[in-house]
Design a protein around this motif. Structure first.
Motif, PDB file in Angstrom:
ATOM      1  N   GLU A 170       1.781   6.836  -6.685  1.00 28.07           N
ATOM      2  CA  GLU A 170       0.728   7.752  -7.125  1.00 28.07           C
ATOM      3  C   GLU A 170       1.085   9.201  -6.806  1.00 28.07           C
ATOM      4  O   GLU A 170       0.825  10.103  -7.605  1.00 28.07           O
ATOM      5  N   SER A 182       0.830  -1.211   0.000  1.00 24.52           N
ATOM      6  CA  SER A 182       0.000   0.000   0.000  1.00 24.52           C
ATOM      7  C   SER A 182       0.859   1.254   0.000  1.00 24.52           C
ATOM      8  O   SER A 182       0.581   2.207  -0.727  1.00 24.52           O
ATOM      9  N   ARG A 183       1.905   1.257   0.827  1.00 23.49           N
ATOM     10  CA  ARG A 183       2.808   2.407   0.903  1.00 23.49           C
ATOM     11  C   ARG A 183       3.490   2.641  -0.439  1.00 23.49           C
ATOM     12  O   ARG A 183       3.604   3.782  -0.903  1.00 23.49           O
ATOM     13  N   SER A 241       2.350   1.807  -3.385  1.00 26.67           N
ATOM     14  CA  SER A 241       1.335   2.322  -4.301  1.00 26.67           C
ATOM     15  C   SER A 241       1.063   3.796  -4.048  1.00 26.67           C
ATOM     16  O   SER A 241       0.977   4.601  -4.989  1.00 26.67           O
ATOM     17  N   GLN A 242       0.943   4.187  -2.783  1.00 27.98           N
ATOM     18  CA  GLN A 242       0.682   5.583  -2.444  1.00 27.98           C
ATOM     19  C   GLN A 242       1.829   6.488  -2.867  1.00 27.98           C
ATOM     20  O   GLN A 242       1.598   7.576  -3.408  1.00 27.98           O
TER      21      GLN A 242
END
Length: 126
Positions: free
Chosen positions: A80, A73-74, A76-77
Protein backbone atom coordinates in the motif's frame (compact mmCIF):
# COMPACT_ATOMS: atom_id res chain seq x y z
CA UNK A 1 16.92 1.52 -14.66
CA UNK A 2 17.44 -0.79 -17.60
CA UNK A 3 18.85 -4.19 -16.70
CA UNK A 4 19.00 -5.59 -20.23
CA UNK A 5 22.41 -6.21 -21.70
CA UNK A 6 22.60 -4.68 -25.15
CA UNK A 7 23.40 -7.06 -28.00
CA UNK A 8 26.67 -6.69 -29.73
CA UNK A 9 30.29 -7.60 -29.58
CA UNK A 10 32.66 -7.35 -26.68
CA UNK A 11 33.32 -3.65 -27.03
CA UNK A 12 34.79 -1.71 -24.13
CA UNK A 13 31.56 0.28 -23.76
CA UNK A 14 29.42 -2.81 -23.20
CA UNK A 15 31.95 -4.23 -20.74
CA UNK A 16 31.79 -1.00 -18.76
CA UNK A 17 27.98 -1.15 -18.83
CA UNK A 18 28.06 -4.72 -17.53
CA UNK A 19 30.45 -3.74 -14.75
CA UNK A 20 28.21 -0.80 -13.81
CA UNK A 21 25.15 -3.07 -13.83
CA UNK A 22 26.97 -5.59 -11.64
CA UNK A 23 27.90 -2.84 -9.19
CA UNK A 24 24.26 -1.72 -9.02
CA UNK A 25 23.12 -5.28 -8.29
CA UNK A 26 25.73 -5.66 -5.55
CA UNK A 27 24.69 -2.33 -4.00
CA UNK A 28 21.03 -3.37 -4.05
CA UNK A 29 21.91 -6.73 -2.52
CA UNK A 30 23.83 -5.02 0.28
CA UNK A 31 20.89 -2.69 0.91
CA UNK A 32 18.52 -5.68 1.19
CA UNK A 33 20.87 -7.43 3.60
CA UNK A 34 20.78 -4.34 5.79
CA UNK A 35 17.01 -4.49 6.28
CA UNK A 36 16.11 -5.11 9.90
CA UNK A 37 13.97 -8.09 10.95
CA UNK A 38 10.52 -7.30 12.34
CA UNK A 39 10.37 -5.89 15.83
CA UNK A 40 10.26 -8.41 18.61
CA UNK A 41 13.81 -9.65 18.29
CA UNK A 42 14.93 -13.14 17.57
CA UNK A 43 12.48 -16.00 17.43
CA UNK A 44 11.87 -17.81 20.69
CA UNK A 45 13.45 -21.28 20.69
CA UNK A 46 11.05 -24.22 20.90
CA UNK A 47 13.35 -26.00 23.37
CA UNK A 48 15.16 -24.21 26.15
CA UNK A 49 18.90 -24.82 26.77
CA UNK A 50 18.16 -26.98 29.84
CA UNK A 51 16.59 -29.57 27.54
CA UNK A 52 12.94 -29.12 28.50
CA UNK A 53 10.12 -27.88 26.35
CA UNK A 54 9.84 -24.07 26.30
CA UNK A 55 6.06 -24.14 26.01
CA UNK A 56 3.14 -26.20 24.93
CA UNK A 57 2.51 -27.21 21.37
CA UNK A 58 -0.45 -24.83 21.21
CA UNK A 59 1.76 -21.92 22.30
CA UNK A 60 4.38 -22.75 19.69
CA UNK A 61 1.76 -23.09 16.98
CA UNK A 62 0.14 -19.83 18.04
CA UNK A 63 3.48 -18.00 17.86
CA UNK A 64 4.17 -19.43 14.40
CA UNK A 65 0.75 -18.37 13.11
CA UNK A 66 1.26 -14.94 14.63
CA UNK A 67 4.57 -14.51 12.80
CA UNK A 68 2.93 -15.56 9.51
CA UNK A 69 0.15 -13.05 10.14
CA UNK A 70 2.75 -10.34 10.85
CA UNK A 71 4.54 -11.13 7.57
CA UNK A 72 1.23 -10.90 5.67
CA UNK A 73 0.38 -7.58 7.34
CA UNK A 74 3.85 -6.16 6.68
CA UNK A 75 3.61 -7.19 3.03
CA UNK A 76 0.23 -5.52 2.71
CA UNK A 77 1.45 -2.32 4.38
CA UNK A 78 4.54 -2.09 2.17
CA UNK A 79 2.45 -2.75 -0.94
CA UNK A 80 0.00 0.00 0.00
CA UNK A 81 2.87 2.39 0.77
CA UNK A 82 4.34 1.64 -2.66
CA UNK A 83 1.01 2.38 -4.32
CA UNK A 84 0.84 5.71 -2.48
CA UNK A 85 4.41 6.52 -3.60
CA UNK A 86 5.91 6.43 -0.10
CA UNK A 87 8.20 3.49 -0.89
CA UNK A 88 10.27 3.79 -4.05
CA UNK A 89 12.14 0.47 -3.85
CA UNK A 90 10.17 -2.17 -5.74
CA UNK A 91 12.67 -4.81 -4.56
CA UNK A 92 11.57 -4.18 -0.96
CA UNK A 93 7.93 -4.66 -1.96
CA UNK A 94 8.65 -7.88 -3.84
CA UNK A 95 10.83 -9.21 -1.02
CA UNK A 96 8.04 -8.63 1.51
CA UNK A 97 5.50 -10.33 -0.77
CA UNK A 98 7.75 -13.33 -1.34
CA UNK A 99 8.45 -13.64 2.39
CA UNK A 100 4.73 -13.59 3.14
CA UNK A 101 4.02 -16.10 0.38
CA UNK A 102 6.70 -18.52 1.58
CA UNK A 103 5.51 -18.22 5.18
CA UNK A 104 1.95 -18.97 4.08
CA UNK A 105 3.03 -21.97 2.00
CA UNK A 106 5.04 -23.33 4.94
CA UNK A 107 1.98 -22.91 7.16
CA UNK A 108 -0.13 -24.87 4.69
CA UNK A 109 2.44 -27.67 4.62
CA UNK A 110 2.49 -27.86 8.42
CA UNK A 111 -1.32 -27.94 8.48
CA UNK A 112 -1.34 -30.77 5.93
CA UNK A 113 1.18 -32.79 7.95
CA UNK A 114 -0.78 -32.25 11.17
CA UNK A 115 -4.00 -33.31 9.48
CA UNK A 116 -2.35 -36.44 8.09
CA UNK A 117 -0.92 -37.30 11.51
CA UNK A 118 -4.33 -36.79 13.14
CA UNK A 119 -6.00 -39.04 10.57
CA UNK A 120 -3.33 -41.73 11.10
CA UNK A 121 -3.88 -41.63 14.85
CA UNK A 122 -7.65 -41.88 14.39
CA UNK A 123 -7.22 -44.98 12.18
CA UNK A 124 -5.14 -46.80 14.80
CA UNK A 125 -6.72 -49.72 16.53
CA UNK A 126 -6.98 -49.64 20.28
Amino acid sequence: MSTAIPPGGGSAGSVQEIIALRRQLIDQSEALKGLQPPTGGAAKPAIDPAGGAAGSFADTLSQALSSVNDAQSRSSQIGEAYQRGEVADVAQVMLAREEAGIAFEATLQVRNKLLTAYQDVMRMGI
